[in-house]
Design a protein around this motif. Structure first.
Motif, mmCIF file in Angstrom:
data_model
loop_
_atom_site.group_PDB
_atom_site.id
_atom_site.type_symbol
_atom_site.label_atom_id
_atom_site.label_comp_id
_atom_site.label_asym_id
_atom_site.label_seq_id
_atom_site.Cartn_x
_atom_site.Cartn_y
_atom_site.Cartn_z
ATOM 1 N N PHE A 136 0.804 -1.223 0.000
ATOM 2 C CA PHE A 136 0.000 0.000 0.000
ATOM 3 C C PHE A 136 0.840 1.277 0.000
ATOM 4 C CE2 PHE A 136 -3.152 3.085 1.490
ATOM 5 C CZ PHE A 136 -4.249 2.721 0.716
ATOM 6 N N TYR A 139 1.315 2.532 -3.683
ATOM 7 C CA TYR A 139 0.231 3.111 -4.474
ATOM 8 C C TYR A 139 -0.804 3.855 -3.639
ATOM 9 C CZ TYR A 139 -2.374 -1.003 -2.878
ATOM 10 O OH TYR A 139 -2.984 -1.953 -2.103
ATOM 11 N N GLY A 140 -0.688 3.755 -2.313
ATOM 12 C CA GLY A 140 -1.685 4.379 -1.453
ATOM 13 C C GLY A 140 -1.742 5.891 -1.575
ATOM 14 N N TRP A 141 -0.583 6.513 -1.869
ATOM 15 C CA TRP A 141 -0.559 7.967 -2.002
ATOM 16 C C TRP A 141 -1.415 8.427 -3.178
ATOM 17 C CZ3 TRP A 141 1.634 9.871 2.171
ATOM 18 C CH2 TRP A 141 2.586 9.095 2.834
ATOM 19 N N ILE A 143 -4.057 6.868 -4.309
ATOM 20 C CA ILE A 143 -5.463 6.714 -3.929
ATOM 21 C C ILE A 143 -5.900 7.858 -3.026
ATOM 22 C CG2 ILE A 143 -7.095 5.253 -2.674
ATOM 23 C CD1 ILE A 143 -5.498 2.846 -3.582
ATOM 24 N N ALA A 144 -5.022 8.207 -2.080
ATOM 25 C CA ALA A 144 -5.366 9.285 -1.140
ATOM 26 C C ALA A 144 -5.530 10.622 -1.846
ATOM 27 C CB ALA A 144 -4.291 9.386 -0.060
ATOM 28 N N ILE A 146 -6.869 11.150 -4.771
ATOM 29 C CA ILE A 146 -8.053 11.212 -5.622
ATOM 30 C C ILE A 146 -9.129 12.046 -4.939
ATOM 31 C CG2 ILE A 146 -9.891 9.872 -6.715
ATOM 32 C CD1 ILE A 146 -7.953 7.537 -6.904
ATOM 33 N N VAL A 149 -12.126 10.826 -2.229
ATOM 34 C CA VAL A 149 -11.812 9.577 -1.523
ATOM 35 C C VAL A 149 -11.784 9.846 -0.017
ATOM 36 C CG1 VAL A 149 -10.062 7.822 -1.111
ATOM 37 C CG2 VAL A 149 -10.563 8.566 -3.436
ATOM 38 N N HIS A 151 -10.910 8.821 3.848
ATOM 39 C CA HIS A 151 -9.904 8.055 4.579
ATOM 40 C C HIS A 151 -10.613 7.273 5.679
ATOM 41 C CE1 HIS A 151 -6.825 11.337 3.220
ATOM 42 N NE2 HIS A 151 -7.261 10.582 2.219
ATOM 43 N N ASP A 163 -3.196 12.162 4.641
ATOM 44 C CA ASP A 163 -2.758 11.153 3.685
ATOM 45 C C ASP A 163 -1.753 10.192 4.313
ATOM 46 O OD1 ASP A 163 -4.375 12.438 1.927
ATOM 47 O OD2 ASP A 163 -2.757 13.304 0.695
ATOM 48 N N ASN A 170 -3.405 1.599 6.626
ATOM 49 C CA ASN A 170 -3.671 0.506 5.687
ATOM 50 C C ASN A 170 -2.475 -0.426 5.551
ATOM 51 O OD1 ASN A 170 -6.423 0.768 4.145
ATOM 52 N ND2 ASN A 170 -5.696 2.853 4.433
#
Length: 220
Positions: A136, A139-141, A143-144, A146, A149, A151, A163, A170
């Motif tokens: 995570f 790629y989590g950054w 997603i955050a 977007i 989205v 949290h 973020d 996660n």
């Protein structure tokens, strides 16, 4: 560490590959038994039942071959008595139904499906959670970032909605999945294997023969 990796690999393979086998066994058993009983009055149903029992025996043999790797010891294969010498064609055709273990094989083809499905789901969920969580931070950054989205988990835990916290929480969940992966997959494998051992290796009818694998699988 190598032993744990081997254990995890064996249990994972057993639970994931066991579901397609269980689906095939369930389909063959339910279809064959239904067709056989439905047409038993017309005589043709009895050979259908015998053919289904023979197919279930082969599928049970595949399960028995896989069991030693999970259980850690060899298992006994119950004997299936052959047709008497000089028996007529009908007696030979019906011979797969004359063994008590044959009926256990048929019953296992039905009962094993929900256990195989549960083992598959447990294994797949824990592997997915571990892989997705541990990766995570990569790629989590994205997603955050977007818009829109939420949290969710950090906010529910009262840790804020930044973020950084989103990624950290996660990733921590993924680490928890990874730390419990070996015991959970082991439990899933034993859940399925214990049913197979009880129904396919317990010689409640004929005396068992000690074999590692059936002759038709060994090519003898």
């Amino acid at each position: 560490m190598r032993a744990l990796q081997h254990r995890l690999g064996t249990d994972t393979r057993y639970t994931l590959l066991g579901l397609p086998t269980a689906v095939a066994s369930f389909a063959v058993t339910v279809t064959g038994v239904s067709a056989g009983l439905g047409s038993a009055v017309a005589f043709i149903g009895l050979p259908v039942l015998a053919a289904t029992a023979a197919a279930s025996r082969h599928l049970a043999d595949l399960e028995r071959v896989a069991l030693p790797g999970v259980l850690g010891h060899h298992v006994d294969r119950p004997s299936y008595p052959p047709a008497p010498e000089g028996a007529g064609w009908f007696r030979r055709v019906m011979n797969p139904l004359t063994s008590g273990q044959a009926w256990m094989d048929l019953l296992y083809g039905i009962i094993a499906f929900p256990f195989s499905l549960a083992a598959f789901v447990l294994t797949a969920v824990w592997w997915a959670g571990a892989i997705a969580g541990l990766t995570f931070p990569i790629y989590g950054w994205a997603i955050a970032a977007i818009p829109g989205v939420e949290h969710g988990l950090p906010e529910w835990l009262g840790l804020g909605d930044s973020d950084v916290m989103f990624v950290v929480v996660n990733a921590a969940v993924g680490a928890l999945f990874a730390l419990t992966l070996v015991p959970v997959v082991r439990i899933a494998a034993l859940l399925k294997a214990s049913v197979a051992q009880a129904m396919l290796t317990r010689a409640a009818f004929p005396e068992p023969t000690m074999t590692r694998e059936p002759a038709w699988l060994a090519g003898r």
